[in-house]
Design an enzyme around this catalytic site. Structure first.
Site, short mmCIF file in Angstrom:
data_model
loop_
_atom_site.label_atom_id
_atom_site.label_comp_id
_atom_site.label_asym_id
_atom_site.label_seq_id
_atom_site.Cartn_x
_atom_site.Cartn_y
_atom_site.Cartn_z
N ASN A 91 0.87 -1.18 0.00
CA ASN A 91 0.00 0.00 0.00
C ASN A 91 0.90 1.23 0.00
O ASN A 91 1.46 1.59 1.03
CB ASN A 91 -0.90 -0.01 1.24
CG ASN A 91 -1.74 1.26 1.33
OD1 ASN A 91 -1.81 2.03 0.37
ND2 ASN A 91 -2.37 1.47 2.47
N LYS A 126 0.06 4.25 -0.35
CA LYS A 126 -0.60 5.47 0.14
C LYS A 126 -0.35 6.60 -0.87
O LYS A 126 -0.32 6.33 -2.07
CB LYS A 126 -0.11 5.80 1.55
CG LYS A 126 -0.24 4.58 2.49
CD LYS A 126 -0.02 4.88 3.93
CE LYS A 126 -0.18 3.60 4.74
NZ LYS A 126 -0.08 3.83 6.18
N HIS A 165 -9.52 1.68 4.85
CA HIS A 165 -8.25 1.86 5.54
C HIS A 165 -8.45 2.84 6.70
O HIS A 165 -9.24 3.77 6.59
CB HIS A 165 -7.19 2.38 4.57
CG HIS A 165 -5.81 2.34 5.15
ND1 HIS A 165 -5.35 3.31 5.99
CD2 HIS A 165 -4.82 1.43 5.02
CE1 HIS A 165 -4.11 3.01 6.36
NE2 HIS A 165 -3.76 1.86 5.79
N GLU A 201 -6.83 5.28 7.63
CA GLU A 201 -6.64 6.69 7.25
C GLU A 201 -7.88 7.23 6.56
O GLU A 201 -8.20 8.41 6.69
CB GLU A 201 -5.38 6.80 6.36
CG GLU A 201 -4.12 6.63 7.19
CD GLU A 201 -2.97 5.96 6.46
OE1 GLU A 201 -2.99 5.89 5.22
OE2 GLU A 201 -2.04 5.49 7.16
N GLU A 204 -5.27 -3.84 11.09
CA GLU A 204 -4.23 -2.83 11.22
C GLU A 204 -4.50 -1.97 12.45
O GLU A 204 -5.30 -1.02 12.38
CB GLU A 204 -4.20 -1.93 9.97
CG GLU A 204 -3.82 -2.64 8.70
CD GLU A 204 -3.21 -1.68 7.68
OE1 GLU A 204 -2.12 -1.98 7.21
OE2 GLU A 204 -3.82 -0.63 7.39
N GLY A 236 2.79 3.17 10.78
CA GLY A 236 3.77 4.23 10.58
C GLY A 236 4.56 4.60 11.82
O GLY A 236 5.24 5.63 11.83
N SER A 290 3.69 -1.22 10.47
CA SER A 290 5.14 -1.30 10.69
C SER A 290 5.74 -2.66 10.34
O SER A 290 6.67 -3.13 11.00
CB SER A 290 5.48 -0.90 12.13
OG SER A 290 5.14 0.45 12.35
P1 13P Z 1 3.17 1.09 7.66
O1 13P Z 1 3.62 -0.25 7.15
O2 13P Z 1 3.90 2.24 7.05
O3 13P Z 1 3.13 1.12 9.17
O4 13P Z 1 1.66 1.28 7.18
C1 13P Z 1 0.75 0.28 7.44
C2 13P Z 1 -0.46 0.52 6.63
O5 13P Z 1 -1.26 1.38 6.95
C3 13P Z 1 -0.65 -0.29 5.42
O6 13P Z 1 -1.93 -0.15 4.92
#
Ligand code: 13P
Length: 214
Positions: free
Chosen positions: A9, A11, A88, A90, A140, A146, A178
């Site tokens: 992903n 983003k 997601h 976010e 997640e 992150g 992470s």
């Molecule tokens: P990270 O791997 O950067 O922590 O992000 C996880 C995530 O939100 C994947 O969709």
């Protein structure tokens, strides 16, 4: 046994120049793995992914219409997408996506032959609307996204086993938050971890390749 699934992903990272480089590297790499993988770049690069499995990070639930800035399931199919990430954290946090919206998007994605990768932050978000559907679930926890603080394999297994009770044996349950080349194999060793949803570590093609093959 369920085929493990590794999802990149990106983003809102990597424009078409970086995407083209990533693709070229992957196309020339010898990937010896019995795992499935898929890359989910921003919409602007989806058209570049011809031979590499690709999916979208979001879509609208309506077929078409006056929804400025949105993209439909049919448009993603036209671009050769096989998967779409839905709900997601976010999007839930910054764009107000609710469980109801997630359920509507899942229904539309499935109607168009896209496999939804439904992200949940807790077992409670695995709502009845998601049960009995041909989807992928990604657990997640927000504290792991992150932050560099991935869940322990034991924590992931504990939550995944609770999700498993809701969705049954045929649904793949991914862990995200992470994930790195270092922790991927211990997470994947858990019986109810059927794959990984990788953010930051998926931006570097060498690291993503290591994760696919770990
Ligand atoms: P990270 O791997 O950067 O922590 O992000 C996880 C995530 O939100 C994947 O969709």
């Amino acid at each position: 046994m369920l085929t493990p699934l590794l999802v990149a992903n990106w983003k809102m990272n990597h424009g078409i120049t970086e995407a083209a480089e990533f693709i070229q590297f992957l196309e020339n790499a010898e990937i010896s793995s019995d795992r499935e993988f898929v890359v989910c770049p921003p919409f602007t690069s989806l058209h570049l992914f011809k031979n590499i499995p690709h999916g979208a990070q979001n879509m609208h639930w309506e077929e078409s219409g006056a929804f400025t800035g949105e993209v439909s399931a049919a448009m993603l199919k036209e671009l050769g997408c096989t998967y779409v990430i839905i709900g997601h954290s976010e999007r839930r946090q910054h764009f107000g996506e609710t469980d109801d919206i997630v359920a509507k998007k899942v229904a539309t994605a499935l109607a168009h032959g896209l496999t939804p990768i439904v992200c949940v932050r807790s077992v409670d978000e695995v709502t009845p609307a998601l049960v009995g559907k041909e989807i992928v679930i990604a657990y997640e926890p927000v504290w792991a996204i992150g932050t560099g603080k991935a869940a322990t394999p034991e924590h992931a297994q504990d939550i995944h086993s609770q999700i498993r009770k809701r969705v049954g044996d045929t649904v793949r349950i991914l862990y995200g938050g992470s994930v790195s080349a270092e922790n991927a194999s211990s997470l994947m060793a858990q019986p109810d971890v059927n794959g990984l949803l990788v953010g930051g570590a998926s931006l570097d093609v060498n690291i993503f390749l290591k994760i696919i093959q770990s």
